[in-house]
Design a protein around this motif. Sequence first.
Motif, short mmCIF file in Angstrom:
data_model
loop_
_atom_site.label_atom_id
_atom_site.label_comp_id
_atom_site.label_asym_id
_atom_site.label_seq_id
_atom_site.Cartn_x
_atom_site.Cartn_y
_atom_site.Cartn_z
N ALA A 202 0.75 -1.29 -0.06
CA ALA A 202 -0.56 0.25 0.32
C ALA A 202 0.78 1.34 -0.08
CB ALA A 202 -0.98 0.34 1.23
N TYR A 203 -0.29 2.26 0.07
CA TYR A 203 1.00 3.29 -0.18
C TYR A 203 -0.25 4.57 0.34
CZ TYR A 203 2.47 8.17 -1.62
OH TYR A 203 3.18 9.52 -1.76
N VAL A 204 0.33 5.38 1.54
CA VAL A 204 -0.30 6.41 2.35
C VAL A 204 0.17 7.88 1.83
CG1 VAL A 204 -1.90 7.20 4.32
CG2 VAL A 204 -1.27 4.52 3.35
N THR A 205 -0.23 9.01 1.71
CA THR A 205 -0.55 10.61 1.47
C THR A 205 -1.20 10.95 2.25
OG1 THR A 205 1.09 12.39 0.49
CG2 THR A 205 -0.34 10.23 -0.84
N ALA A 221 -3.36 6.48 -12.29
CA ALA A 221 -3.60 5.67 -13.54
C ALA A 221 -3.03 4.47 -13.22
CB ALA A 221 -3.35 6.84 -14.63
N LEU A 222 -1.90 4.13 -13.04
CA LEU A 222 -1.39 2.52 -13.25
C LEU A 222 -2.38 1.85 -11.83
CD1 LEU A 222 2.20 2.77 -13.23
CD2 LEU A 222 1.35 1.98 -14.68
N CYS A 223 -2.58 2.42 -10.84
CA CYS A 223 -3.35 1.36 -9.70
C CYS A 223 -4.64 1.28 -10.51
CB CYS A 223 -3.02 2.41 -8.46
SG CYS A 223 -1.45 2.57 -8.11
N ARG A 224 -5.17 1.98 -10.30
CA ARG A 224 -6.73 1.82 -10.97
C ARG A 224 -6.36 1.06 -11.95
NH1 ARG A 224 -8.77 8.53 -10.82
NH2 ARG A 224 -9.75 8.43 -8.72
N ALA A 225 -6.14 0.86 -12.74
CA ALA A 225 -6.36 0.15 -14.62
C ALA A 225 -5.42 -1.28 -13.88
CB ALA A 225 -5.02 0.42 -15.07
N ALA A 226 -4.80 -1.18 -12.89
CA ALA A 226 -3.96 -2.83 -12.12
C ALA A 226 -5.49 -3.40 -11.43
CB ALA A 226 -3.23 -2.70 -11.72
N GLY A 227 -6.06 -2.67 -10.94
CA GLY A 227 -7.47 -3.13 -10.00
C GLY A 227 -6.53 -2.84 -8.50
N CYS A 228 -5.66 -1.80 -8.07
CA CYS A 228 -5.70 -1.40 -6.39
C CYS A 228 -6.64 -0.72 -6.21
CB CYS A 228 -4.31 -0.50 -6.84
SG CYS A 228 -3.11 -1.76 -7.22
N VAL A 247 -3.62 3.75 -1.64
CA VAL A 247 -3.90 2.85 -2.03
C VAL A 247 -3.55 2.00 -1.95
CG1 VAL A 247 -3.08 2.28 -4.84
CG2 VAL A 247 -3.08 4.67 -4.09
N ALA A 248 -3.77 1.10 -2.34
CA ALA A 248 -3.51 -0.92 -1.76
C ALA A 248 -3.95 -1.76 -3.29
CB ALA A 248 -4.84 -0.92 -0.17
#
Length: 263
Positions: A202-205, A221-228, A247-248
């Motif tokens: 995950a990433y947190v900010t 955009a990458l994370c959304r497309a990858a299914g995160c 983002v997890a």
Amino acid sequence: MINSSASSDDSVVATAAASAGADVVRSLYGRRLTRIDKGAGDFATAADVEAEKAIVDVIRAARPDDAVVGEEGGQQGRADAARQWLVDPLCGTLNYAVGSMLVAVNVALRDGAAAVADPFSGEVFFTDGTSAWVRRDGVDEPLAPTSATSLVDVNLDPPFINLPGFRGVDLLAHPAFVERFRPRVVSTTLALAWVAAGKRAAYVTDGADLTGSVHFAAGIALCRAAGCVVTGIDGAPTGVEGRGLVVAADAETHGQLMSMIRS
């Protein structure tokens, strides 16, 4: 180089542009570079400026009618253009300036294709807005998020940690966080690409709405497309009224982090 015809896919443009910027960043690494003061402790270097020029050249050749917003060059083209590219030519300038290779090159078409290039591993993470891949040694593989590493990047760069309602240091000291996860502070949005690739859980900010930020748009955009799972720091959808990012790799990890943040 890419074909400049209109048939060229936006993900091809994004990938070529990010790769061109990464080439510049890599070629100037280790040199003594003058710092260009931007105020509030922030600065740019010649690598930032030259990498942005290389990126914009690629976009201009392929998409001459599109607008570009660069971290260093600002708005280029019509502000009301239907298509707008967001460019962060060197994310992690402080890391780079002190000899750390933890940096990224971010290129994103607003609400479309995006690419994040790692100048030193040679990896380029990219999406057409629907699916996401990583290119290594000329071979493309689909991104596969997983929380198996238990590594969570928490952004501690100011001013984010000073905003009301959330402090990164509090999350790091949370007993449940210490028991379940291991903190990392990469200080570049390369960490977002790593969530999509399964290198981070995950990433947190904190922050305001980051979806239109030159620093974060490509990684989001990458994370959304990858299914995160991608939300604001409050668990709400990202957008104009959004704040920060959680983002997890999966829903379970996201739920655990939200529980800790809310408590």
